[in-house]
Design a protein around this motif. Structure first.
Motif, PDB file in Angstrom:
ATOM      1  N   LYS A 177       2.137   1.618  -3.528  1.00  0.00           N
ATOM      2  CA  LYS A 177       1.233   2.154  -4.322  1.00  0.00           C
ATOM      3  C   LYS A 177       0.955   3.768  -4.036  1.00  0.00           C
ATOM      4  O   LYS A 177       0.840   4.356  -5.311  1.00  0.00           O
ATOM      5  CB  LYS A 177      -0.182   1.381  -4.201  1.00  0.00           C
ATOM      6  N   ARG A 178       0.727   4.313  -2.994  1.00  0.00           N
ATOM      7  CA  ARG A 178       0.888   5.501  -2.803  1.00  0.00           C
ATOM      8  C   ARG A 178       1.955   6.238  -3.282  1.00  0.00           C
ATOM      9  O   ARG A 178       1.697   7.525  -3.797  1.00  0.00           O
ATOM     10  CB  ARG A 178       0.580   5.875  -1.079  1.00  0.00           C
ATOM     11  N   GLN A 179       2.978   6.015  -3.197  1.00  0.00           N
ATOM     12  CA  GLN A 179       4.263   6.421  -3.646  1.00  0.00           C
ATOM     13  C   GLN A 179       4.048   6.633  -5.066  1.00  0.00           C
ATOM     14  O   GLN A 179       4.491   7.731  -5.790  1.00  0.00           O
ATOM     15  CB  GLN A 179       5.554   5.716  -3.370  1.00  0.00           C
ATOM     16  N   GLN A 190       1.371   6.446  -7.092  1.00  0.00           N
ATOM     17  CA  GLN A 190       0.470   7.302  -7.584  1.00  0.00           C
ATOM     18  C   GLN A 190       0.887   9.015  -7.434  1.00  0.00           C
ATOM     19  O   GLN A 190       0.437   9.581  -8.316  1.00  0.00           O
ATOM     20  CB  GLN A 190      -0.809   7.119  -6.478  1.00  0.00           C
ATOM     21  N   ARG A 191       1.399   9.199  -6.303  1.00  0.00           N
ATOM     22  CA  ARG A 191       2.015  10.478  -6.327  1.00  0.00           C
ATOM     23  C   ARG A 191       3.013  10.937  -7.251  1.00  0.00           C
ATOM     24  O   ARG A 191       2.806  12.024  -8.014  1.00  0.00           O
ATOM     25  CB  ARG A 191       2.705  10.979  -4.910  1.00  0.00           C
ATOM     26  N   ARG A 241       0.975  -1.073  -0.013  1.00  0.00           N
ATOM     27  CA  ARG A 241      -0.083   0.010   0.009  1.00  0.00           C
ATOM     28  C   ARG A 241       0.831   1.431   0.290  1.00  0.00           C
ATOM     29  O   ARG A 241       0.526   2.241  -0.683  1.00  0.00           O
ATOM     30  CB  ARG A 241      -0.992   0.032   1.197  1.00  0.00           C
ATOM     31  N   ARG A 242       1.909   1.383   0.928  1.00  0.00           N
ATOM     32  CA  ARG A 242       2.966   2.432   0.780  1.00  0.00           C
ATOM     33  C   ARG A 242       3.396   2.645  -0.629  1.00  0.00           C
ATOM     34  O   ARG A 242       3.460   3.788  -1.035  1.00  0.00           O
ATOM     35  CB  ARG A 242       4.000   2.176   1.906  1.00  0.00           C
TER      36      ARG A 242
END
Length: 119
Positions: A81-83, A85-86, A78-79
């Protein structure tokens, strides 16, 4: 629609099996967390519960603990994926900015007419 039908095909027999299991295992079982207590009998110290309830609670506890363990192990994914996405959002904004800066300047209709007439 097919998904809903398949859900019913699985859910109805599973529910029926659980109800039959619960009805067949109504006898009381002594629950005691003291390993040094007397052998299992209804007069032993502890809590008397129906057997099906003990099994259902154990299954539910296993599902909850398994879900929590999976959620913890997926933290890295999840971490990341957020990275990503940013990073994709940042690159998208950068691309939009670059596209806007490279657009040719709009010429007025009169300038185009003047260019056509001069040729």
């Amino acid at each position: 629609m097919v998904r809903r039908i398949l859900g019913w095909i699985v859910l109805v027999p599973l529910s029926a099996a659980l109800i039959i299991f619960a009805l067949a295992n109504r006898q009381l079982t002594v629950i005691n967390f003291n390993p040094l207590a007397a052998p299992s009998s209804l007069d032993a110290p502890g809590i008397g519960m129906p057997l099906f309830l003990v099994i259902f609670v154990a299954l539910l506890l296993g599902v909850v603990l398994g879900g929590f363990a999976t959620w913890l192990t997926q933290g890295r994914v999840r971490r990341e994926k957020r990275q990503w996405q940013r990073e994709a959002d940042r690159l998208g904004r950068e691309l939009d900015t670059t596209r806007r800066s490279q657009r040719p300047a709009r010429t007025s209709r009169n300038e185009i007419d003047d260019l056509v007439d001069s040729n």
